[in-house]
Design an enzyme around this catalytic site. Sequence first.
Site, short mmCIF file in Angstrom:
data_model
loop_
_atom_site.label_atom_id
_atom_site.label_comp_id
_atom_site.label_asym_id
_atom_site.label_seq_id
_atom_site.Cartn_x
_atom_site.Cartn_y
_atom_site.Cartn_z
CD GLU A 90 21.87 49.28 36.63
OE1 GLU A 90 21.23 48.59 37.08
OE2 GLU A 90 21.96 50.10 35.27
CB CYS A 103 21.37 45.49 45.70
SG CYS A 103 22.77 45.49 43.95
CB CYS A 110 33.07 49.47 37.21
SG CYS A 110 34.18 48.22 38.28
CB CYS A 114 34.70 41.72 35.72
SG CYS A 114 35.41 41.60 37.40
CB CYS A 117 30.46 43.39 35.20
SG CYS A 117 29.51 44.38 35.81
N GLY A 157 30.00 49.06 40.92
CA GLY A 157 30.92 49.66 41.38
C GLY A 157 31.62 48.00 41.95
CD GLU A 158 36.15 45.72 44.59
OE1 GLU A 158 35.63 45.11 43.38
OE2 GLU A 158 35.85 45.88 45.42
CB SER A 189 29.98 42.07 46.97
OG SER A 189 30.53 41.36 45.51
CB SER A 212 33.22 38.59 43.15
OG SER A 212 32.19 38.95 43.16
CG HIS A 214 33.06 35.01 39.00
ND1 HIS A 214 32.23 35.34 40.10
CD2 HIS A 214 33.04 36.81 39.61
CE1 HIS A 214 31.13 36.26 40.33
NE2 HIS A 214 32.16 36.88 39.74
CG ASN A 288 21.48 38.04 35.49
OD1 ASN A 288 20.74 38.04 34.45
ND2 ASN A 288 21.63 38.12 36.35
CB CYS A 329 25.08 42.75 36.60
SG CYS A 329 24.78 41.19 37.47
N1 SAH Z 1 32.50 45.07 42.29
C1 SAH Z 1 32.22 44.09 42.72
C2 SAH Z 1 30.69 44.33 43.05
C3 SAH Z 1 29.44 44.07 42.42
S1 SAH Z 1 28.98 43.01 41.47
C4 SAH Z 1 32.40 42.75 43.01
O1 SAH Z 1 33.25 42.36 41.82
O2 SAH Z 1 32.32 41.87 43.80
C5 SAH Z 1 27.82 42.35 41.97
C6 SAH Z 1 28.67 40.59 41.86
O3 SAH Z 1 27.78 40.41 40.59
C7 SAH Z 1 29.97 40.52 41.25
O4 SAH Z 1 29.69 39.15 41.51
C8 SAH Z 1 29.79 39.65 39.73
O5 SAH Z 1 31.22 39.94 39.17
C9 SAH Z 1 28.66 39.79 39.64
N2 SAH Z 1 28.50 39.80 38.28
C10 SAH Z 1 28.79 40.93 36.92
N3 SAH Z 1 27.55 40.44 36.32
C11 SAH Z 1 27.23 39.56 36.44
C12 SAH Z 1 26.52 38.53 35.12
N4 SAH Z 1 26.38 39.90 34.12
N5 SAH Z 1 25.77 37.04 35.35
C13 SAH Z 1 26.19 37.43 37.08
N6 SAH Z 1 26.90 37.92 37.43
C14 SAH Z 1 27.18 38.54 37.89
#
Ligand code: SAH
Length: 342
Positions: A90, A103, A110, A114, A117, A157-158, A189, A212, A214, A288, A329
Amino acid sequence: MIDIKSMTLEELTAWLKDQGEPAFRAEQVFRWLYRGVTSFEEMTDLSKALRQRLAETALLTPPQVARKQISREDGTIKYLWRLSDGNCVESVLMRYQHGNTVCISCQVGCRMGCAFCASTIAGKVRDLTPAEMADQVLFTQLDSGAPISNIVLMGIGEPLDNFDTVLRFLTLVNNPDGLNIGMRHISLSTCGLTQKIDKLAQHGLQLTLSVSLHAPDDETRSRIMPVNQGVGVERLMETCRRYFETTGRRISYEYAMIDGVNDADWQADLLAKRLRGAPAHVNLIPLNEVEESPLKPSRRVAAFQKRLEGHGVTVTVRRRLGGDIDASCGQLRRKAMKQGSE
Ligand code: SAH
């Protein structure tokens, strides 16, 4: 077959020179590639013989639009791309006042795991190539007609788990003969791979690093982000401080607000404490909801923000764009996978 669009201009120059072509030929080909041609036949100012030779030795892997959703609320466009091997990833086009931002994804799936995600639920299938990353930017621009000025590596992805590809991608989109997007207009990110953050610092790029985070405490962070296990928040923050000292670039911390998990006052206090010692910016993200996950959005975003500000922390709350089109996401890819259309 050679993946010609993943080559830097220097590599392309050397490769064509080996075939007896003059130096300017590479620029000519490079410019065609970044105009979005999907075959060598379209490179009409090259000789027929060269076009033929390129078609026999080099590969183009343009993505196809598998699905496209346009937000009626704010014009955000979400693309599901079908890659040349049938996998899907995406991209999201967001229209901000400071310019159009895309984006993009860097892996199919991935492996970071997490808990909140959608991208990681079915694990990682493969890394993307530099060309597949650059093409997300280019074809988003061509399809939408919106000139792209900013890129965020925040899709599926990371990025630091596909390190060499991402560096090459940065070189490609930076090239004035290509997309000509400056490092200061790019954000990367990461979930916080400490060794890779150190490695990135050595390159001294002027991009914005988003971490990230969190959660400020190990118990919570290790629970929702397996990558924290065995590393810990303390070591991550030390790495971030080193990154700032080496590059001079302020780090942006992402913090998805999850109900009853990371939104308590004591966590805001601890977060503020962790951030001391280097300039930082916190971006609170309303969670989300992901169908497969029991985690719910926090109801304390404003209170948490206020608490952080009380400690002198710079905080913003991410504005939701494309809320009507699953614009975040890995959710569109999940949906397509579940419907078996991938
Ligand atoms: N792998 C990278 C980039 C991808 S995600 C990372 O972890 O940073 C981009 C951002 O969206 C990250 O901060 C991730 O933690 C966040 N994210 C993922 N799922 C989410 C969700 N359901 N709600 C809000 N943020 C989310």
